[in-house]
Design a protein around this motif. Structure first.
Motif, PDB file in Angstrom:
ATOM      1  N   ASN A  44       0.842  -1.197   0.000  1.00  0.00           N
ATOM      2  CA  ASN A  44       0.000   0.000   0.000  1.00  0.00           C
ATOM      3  C   ASN A  44       0.878   1.249   0.000  1.00  0.00           C
ATOM      4  OD1 ASN A  44      -2.793   1.268   0.644  1.00  0.00           O
ATOM      5  ND2 ASN A  44      -1.423   2.157   2.170  1.00  0.00           N
ATOM      6  N   GLU A  45       0.473   2.233  -0.788  1.00  0.00           N
ATOM      7  CA  GLU A  45       1.141   3.529  -0.721  1.00  0.00           C
ATOM      8  C   GLU A  45       0.125   4.613  -1.072  1.00  0.00           C
ATOM      9  OE1 GLU A  45       2.935   5.745   0.671  1.00  0.00           O
ATOM     10  OE2 GLU A  45       4.727   4.492   0.382  1.00  0.00           O
ATOM     11  N   TYR A  46       0.381   5.802  -0.582  1.00  0.00           N
ATOM     12  CA  TYR A  46      -0.543   6.922  -0.748  1.00  0.00           C
ATOM     13  C   TYR A  46      -0.120   7.737  -1.962  1.00  0.00           C
ATOM     14  CZ  TYR A  46      -1.885   5.261   3.786  1.00  0.00           C
ATOM     15  OH  TYR A  46      -2.303   4.438   4.801  1.00  0.00           O
ATOM     16  N   GLY A  47      -0.725   7.407  -3.114  1.00  0.00           N
ATOM     17  CA  GLY A  47      -0.333   8.042  -4.353  1.00  0.00           C
ATOM     18  C   GLY A  47       1.055   7.588  -4.779  1.00  0.00           C
ATOM     19  N   ASP A  48       1.699   8.388  -5.619  1.00  0.00           N
ATOM     20  CA  ASP A  48       3.026   8.015  -6.118  1.00  0.00           C
ATOM     21  C   ASP A  48       4.120   8.636  -5.254  1.00  0.00           C
ATOM     22  OD1 ASP A  48       2.540  10.605  -6.933  1.00  0.00           O
ATOM     23  OD2 ASP A  48       2.528  10.141  -9.071  1.00  0.00           O
ATOM     24  N   LYS A  49       4.091   8.311  -3.973  1.00  0.00           N
ATOM     25  CA  LYS A  49       5.092   8.852  -3.045  1.00  0.00           C
ATOM     26  C   LYS A  49       6.515   8.418  -3.421  1.00  0.00           C
ATOM     27  CE  LYS A  49       2.426  11.043  -0.061  1.00  0.00           C
ATOM     28  NZ  LYS A  49       2.176  10.555   1.294  1.00  0.00           N
ATOM     29  N   TYR A  50       6.617   7.346  -4.200  1.00  0.00           N
ATOM     30  CA  TYR A  50       7.948   6.882  -4.587  1.00  0.00           C
ATOM     31  C   TYR A  50       8.629   7.854  -5.557  1.00  0.00           C
ATOM     32  CZ  TYR A  50       5.015   5.071  -8.381  1.00  0.00           C
ATOM     33  OH  TYR A  50       4.095   4.935  -9.392  1.00  0.00           O
ATOM     34  N   LEU A  51       7.917   8.885  -6.001  1.00  0.00           N
ATOM     35  CA  LEU A  51       8.517   9.896  -6.877  1.00  0.00           C
ATOM     36  C   LEU A  51       9.046  11.088  -6.086  1.00  0.00           C
ATOM     37  CD1 LEU A  51       5.942   9.886  -9.818  1.00  0.00           C
ATOM     38  CD2 LEU A  51       8.105   8.657  -9.638  1.00  0.00           C
ATOM     39  N   LYS A  52       9.092  10.942  -4.781  1.00  0.00           N
ATOM     40  CA  LYS A  52       9.530  12.067  -3.955  1.00  0.00           C
ATOM     41  C   LYS A  52      10.957  12.486  -4.294  1.00  0.00           C
ATOM     42  CE  LYS A  52       9.107  13.720   0.802  1.00  0.00           C
ATOM     43  NZ  LYS A  52       8.719  13.369   2.184  1.00  0.00           N
ATOM     44  N   PHE A  53      11.779  11.523  -4.701  1.00  0.00           N
ATOM     45  CA  PHE A  53      13.164  11.874  -5.037  1.00  0.00           C
ATOM     46  C   PHE A  53      13.212  12.751  -6.288  1.00  0.00           C
ATOM     47  CE2 PHE A  53      12.488   8.263  -7.748  1.00  0.00           C
ATOM     48  CZ  PHE A  53      13.299   8.465  -8.852  1.00  0.00           C
ATOM     49  N   ARG A  87       6.864  10.796 -14.882  1.00  0.00           N
ATOM     50  CA  ARG A  87       6.459   9.740 -13.955  1.00  0.00           C
ATOM     51  C   ARG A  87       6.544   8.347 -14.565  1.00  0.00           C
ATOM     52  NH1 ARG A  87       2.644  12.679 -10.052  1.00  0.00           N
ATOM     53  NH2 ARG A  87       2.726  14.807 -10.807  1.00  0.00           N
ATOM     54  N   LEU A  88       6.283   8.244 -15.854  1.00  0.00           N
ATOM     55  CA  LEU A  88       6.101   6.925 -16.460  1.00  0.00           C
ATOM     56  C   LEU A  88       7.275   5.966 -16.272  1.00  0.00           C
ATOM     57  CD1 LEU A  88       4.240   7.857 -19.778  1.00  0.00           C
ATOM     58  CD2 LEU A  88       3.277   6.873 -17.692  1.00  0.00           C
ATOM     59  N   PRO A  89       8.524   6.371 -16.542  1.00  0.00           N
ATOM     60  CA  PRO A  89       9.616   5.386 -16.388  1.00  0.00           C
ATOM     61  C   PRO A  89       9.798   4.904 -14.961  1.00  0.00           C
ATOM     62  CG  PRO A  89      10.480   7.580 -16.859  1.00  0.00           C
ATOM     63  CD  PRO A  89       9.009   7.658 -17.067  1.00  0.00           C
ATOM     64  N   TRP A  90       9.544   5.782 -13.988  1.00  0.00           N
ATOM     65  CA  TRP A  90       9.715   5.372 -12.591  1.00  0.00           C
ATOM     66  C   TRP A  90       8.526   4.564 -12.095  1.00  0.00           C
ATOM     67  CZ3 TRP A  90      14.364   5.188 -10.958  1.00  0.00           C
ATOM     68  CH2 TRP A  90      15.311   6.072 -11.467  1.00  0.00           C
ATOM     69  N   ASP A  91       7.323   4.845 -12.646  1.00  0.00           N
ATOM     70  CA  ASP A  91       6.192   3.955 -12.385  1.00  0.00           C
ATOM     71  C   ASP A  91       6.572   2.530 -12.757  1.00  0.00           C
ATOM     72  OD1 ASP A  91       4.508   6.018 -11.613  1.00  0.00           O
ATOM     73  OD2 ASP A  91       3.446   6.139 -13.523  1.00  0.00           O
ATOM     74  N   THR A 114       4.900   1.788   2.143  1.00  0.00           N
ATOM     75  CA  THR A 114       5.909   1.031   1.414  1.00  0.00           C
ATOM     76  C   THR A 114       7.242   1.744   1.251  1.00  0.00           C
ATOM     77  OG1 THR A 114       4.182  -0.134   0.190  1.00  0.00           O
ATOM     78  CG2 THR A 114       6.380  -0.122  -0.789  1.00  0.00           C
ATOM     79  N   PHE A 115       7.254   3.053   0.992  1.00  0.00           N
ATOM     80  CA  PHE A 115       8.488   3.726   0.577  1.00  0.00           C
ATOM     81  C   PHE A 115       9.036   4.647   1.658  1.00  0.00           C
ATOM     82  CE2 PHE A 115       6.689   2.459  -3.440  1.00  0.00           C
ATOM     83  CZ  PHE A 115       7.798   2.104  -4.190  1.00  0.00           C
ATOM     84  N   ALA A 116      10.380   4.720   1.701  1.00  0.00           N
ATOM     85  CA  ALA A 116      11.089   5.682   2.543  1.00  0.00           C
ATOM     86  C   ALA A 116      12.035   6.475   1.656  1.00  0.00           C
ATOM     87  CB  ALA A 116      11.874   4.971   3.643  1.00  0.00           C
ATOM     88  N   ASP A 117      12.171   7.765   1.928  1.00  0.00           N
ATOM     89  CA  ASP A 117      13.058   8.586   1.099  1.00  0.00           C
ATOM     90  C   ASP A 117      14.372   8.911   1.814  1.00  0.00           C
ATOM     91  OD1 ASP A 117      11.992  10.304   2.954  1.00  0.00           O
ATOM     92  OD2 ASP A 117      11.512  11.906   1.538  1.00  0.00           O
ATOM     93  N   ARG A 118      14.600   8.248   2.957  1.00  0.00           N
ATOM     94  CA  ARG A 118      15.881   8.390   3.657  1.00  0.00           C
ATOM     95  C   ARG A 118      16.282   7.029   4.216  1.00  0.00           C
ATOM     96  NH1 ARG A 118      13.367  12.161   6.939  1.00  0.00           N
ATOM     97  NH2 ARG A 118      14.253  11.090   8.746  1.00  0.00           N
ATOM     98  N   TYR A 140      12.965   1.819  -1.004  1.00  0.00           N
ATOM     99  CA  TYR A 140      13.565   3.139  -0.865  1.00  0.00           C
ATOM    100  C   TYR A 140      13.406   3.935  -2.162  1.00  0.00           C
ATOM    101  CZ  TYR A 140      16.062   1.287   3.245  1.00  0.00           C
ATOM    102  OH  TYR A 140      16.378   0.737   4.461  1.00  0.00           O
ATOM    103  N   ASP A 141      13.057   5.232  -2.021  1.00  0.00           N
ATOM    104  CA  ASP A 141      13.184   6.174  -3.138  1.00  0.00           C
ATOM    105  C   ASP A 141      14.134   7.269  -2.666  1.00  0.00           C
ATOM    106  OD1 ASP A 141      10.877   8.680  -2.595  1.00  0.00           O
ATOM    107  OD2 ASP A 141      10.752   6.822  -1.434  1.00  0.00           O
ATOM    108  N   LEU A 142      15.357   7.227  -3.160  1.00  0.00           N
ATOM    109  CA  LEU A 142      16.440   8.024  -2.572  1.00  0.00           C
ATOM    110  C   LEU A 142      16.944   9.089  -3.532  1.00  0.00           C
ATOM    111  CD1 LEU A 142      18.520   5.156  -0.900  1.00  0.00           C
ATOM    112  CD2 LEU A 142      16.766   6.611   0.153  1.00  0.00           C
ATOM    113  N   ASN A 143      17.213  10.250  -2.992  1.00  0.00           N
ATOM    114  CA  ASN A 143      17.894  11.321  -3.719  1.00  0.00           C
ATOM    115  C   ASN A 143      19.034  11.810  -2.836  1.00  0.00           C
ATOM    116  OD1 ASN A 143      18.641  13.276  -5.489  1.00  0.00           O
ATOM    117  ND2 ASN A 143      16.823  14.559  -5.237  1.00  0.00           N
ATOM    118  N   MET A 144      20.114  11.015  -2.823  1.00  0.00           N
ATOM    119  CA  MET A 144      21.291  11.298  -2.011  1.00  0.00           C
ATOM    120  C   MET A 144      22.500  11.208  -2.943  1.00  0.00           C
ATOM    121  SD  MET A 144      20.140   8.629   0.972  1.00  0.00           S
ATOM    122  CE  MET A 144      21.775   8.538   1.688  1.00  0.00           C
TER     123      MET A 144
END
Length: 559
Positions: free
Chosen positions: A173-182, A195-199, A466-470, A482-486
């Motif tokens: 489960n996830e609330y919208g496309d939170k995995y695009l936060k990075f 969004r499409l390639p990361w979806d 499902t996703f964490a950005d850190r 993980y959806d990371l921007n580090m």
């Protein structure tokens, strides 16, 4: 060695199993002895998972040579940290490494690979699809200063039937496309094209691990649809809506028809945007109930007609009400995790409305879902505020709810498990939800969670987030990916804990394939769940590498 054995890469201590030392792990569960060739058994189509633990002083990553049709994916395991115990370097973030030992990021990056680490962990995932009985040697070159020793792993494919897919899933489960936060960190508006390639990365990652990426398409409390999650309405007549499906089809069509996946199978579940505030606002429910329901029915017809035209008939579309009373809505009830009579009655209303609005939808499948925390919960027995029994939850909800998602703290109780079994016999789906495995929990308990749920006959395990950005976001109980921007780390990555949940599913598939008839696999999995619970690593290890059935199961007809 066993991937479930987590080692603090800085101290070398085993995480979550204080009675187990790294020396014991090396002595009892090391495939290689000096001068020997290691061997593991497998069935055709099985995927194997092993941990390679090396001294951190060795620079670079291993390189792997594998014979066709066997393929190998190697991951360098980066660390995550529980903010309550930041001194522990928990192996969890999986960074893909190619067959030549090259990773997409520097393996000396201190964010994931601490300079003070004594050990480095790698995960070896072996794919045996298309194999015939026989031996397949893998060669693993270990990096070093000047010398590069090579290990040989002989994968022996048994002459047995290929494990069938389970009717058991992980629901992410996830609330919208939170995995695009990075991506959103770039501080610009994301287009559909962005969004499409990361979806595709996120959906494929889930699907490959017998998991369903299920994205709530509306703002969880306000109820308004999220951008690019619903068809665009091109007229102003809600009783005769004209919908532009072009963006929706472009975004989600490949997952609903299966064309995005290697096996061609569509996603199992998919949330619909219907909720108390859409397609009609909740204030209309209060002012004009007849018109409110007519709008629901008009939009339902439009959705069903389009899904039929597209042939999206294998996916189960879910209507789910997630709202609770709060500042972002006017909803007076707890529709998510209901507690009392009024909550149950409101859900009964929306369940009946769903069934009326989508009546005759076949072959399109639409089901009404409820997520409930207090379901025959022993902790609140007799409470007028929370007890399902006292408040008549069974009488009110059993007739309308098709999919029950029940908290583990309720469902692990005896009465709740009996009632869940009753629902399963009636053809309803039952899922258990709860926290994801904590970072510092023993990996064997991840296996226990899956073995136990399967033995109970439930449909699967749902991760509520499902996703964490850190990599230091929490203790791990609310994410698996993980959806990371580090920089230079950027993208979507699996966790070790996610792999361990999937590996337990693979154990069950193997147990079914090894037993005749397959129903006798229950005895094998019962043995495994006991081993995971009491810390019997040897039983789990032997089953994985030899595929020999435990003698204590005494299975007649076992192969």
């Amino acid at each position: 060695t066993l991937p479930e054995v987590k080692v603090d890469l800085q101290s070398g201590l085993v995480i979550g199993d204080p009675a187990l030392s790294l020396e014991q792990v090396a002595g009892r569960f090391n495939l290689w002895r000096e001068g020997t060739v290691a061997q593991v058994n497998c069935l055709p189509g099985e995927r194997l998972l092993f941990q390679l633990l090396l001294p951190a002083a060795r620079p670079g990553a291993p390189a792997v040579r594998s014979p066709g049709p066997i393929s190998v994916q190697l991951f360098a395991v980066g660390v995550a940290r529980n903010p309550d115990a930041p001194e522990v370097a928990v192996p969890d973030v999986l960074i893909p490494v190619d067959s030549n030992g090259r990773a997409g990021i520097p393996l000396h990056d201190p964010a994931l690979f601490p300079e003070q680490a004594k050990w480095r962990s790698y995960l070896l995932e072996i794919e045996t699809a298309g194999t015939k009985p026989g031996d397949y040697p893998l060669h693993i070159r270990i990096p070093g200063d000047g010398s590069q020793p090579e290990l040989e792993l002989l994968v022996h494919c048994l002459d047995g039937r290929e494990p069938a897919q389970l009717d058991f899933w992980l629901d992410l489960n996830e609330y919208g496309d939170k995995y695009l936060k990075f991506l959103k960190a770039e501080k610009r508006k994301l287009t559909l094209k962005d969004r499409l390639p990361w979806d595709r990365v996120a959906y494929r990652l889930a699907h490959r691990h017998r998991a369903i990426l299920n994205l709530l398409p509306y703002r969880s409390q306000a109820g308004a649809p999220r951008k690019y999650f619903v068809p665009r309405m091109v007229n102003r007549d809600s009783l005769n809506p004209q919908l532009d499906w072009s963006e929706f089809d472009r975004r989600f069509g490949p997952y609903l028809d299966g064309s995005a996946f290697a096996d061609g199978q569509p996603v199992r579940h998919f949330y619909l945007p219907f909720n108390p505030d859409w397609p009609a606002p909740f204030r209309l429910y209060q002012q004009n109930r007849t018109r409110y329901e007519a709008i629901w029915q008009a939009f339902a017809r439009a959705f069903v007609n389009h899904f039929r035209e597209k042939g999206w008939t294998q996916t189960i579309f879910q209507v789910y009400c997630n709202q609770k009373p709060g500042p972002n809505n006017q909803i007076p009830w707890h529709l998510d995790e209901p507690k009392g009579v009024k909550d149950y009655q409101a859900l009964r209303y929306y369940g009946e409305l769903t069934h009326r609005a989508f009546a005759g939808a076949e072959p399109v499948q639409v089901r009404f879902r409820v997520d409930i925390s207090h379901f025959y919960c022993d902790e609140h027995r007799g409470s007028k505020k929370k007890d399902f029994r006292v408040n008549g939850g069974d009488r009110i909800l059993f007739p309308v709810v098709d999919i029950w998602v029940i908290s583990d703290h309720s469902l692990y109780g005896e009465e709740a498990a009996r009632q869940a079994a009753r629902l399963r016999r009636q053809g309803r789906e039952v899922w258990v939800y709860g926290d994801t495995p904590p970072l510092q929990e023993s990996g064997r308990l991840s296996a226990w969670k899956i073995y136990h749920a399967w033995l109970q006959g439930w449909n699967g395990f749902m991760a509520w987030k499902t996703f964490a950005d850190r990599t230091d976001q929490s203790r791990g109980t609310n994410f698996l990916l993980y959806d990371l921007n580090m920089p230079p780390i950027r993208g979507i990555f699996s966790s070790l804990r996610f792999k361990l949940l999937w590996r337990a599913l693979e154990d069950i598939r193997v147990a079914e394939a090894l037993t005749t008839p397959p129903e006798k696999s229950r005895a094998v999995v019962t043995h495994l769940v006991g081993a995971a619970e009491r810390g019997d690593w040897h039983t789990l290890w032997q089953f994985r590498i030899t595929h020999q059935l435990p003698q204590s199961t005494r299975l007649n007809g076992a192969q």
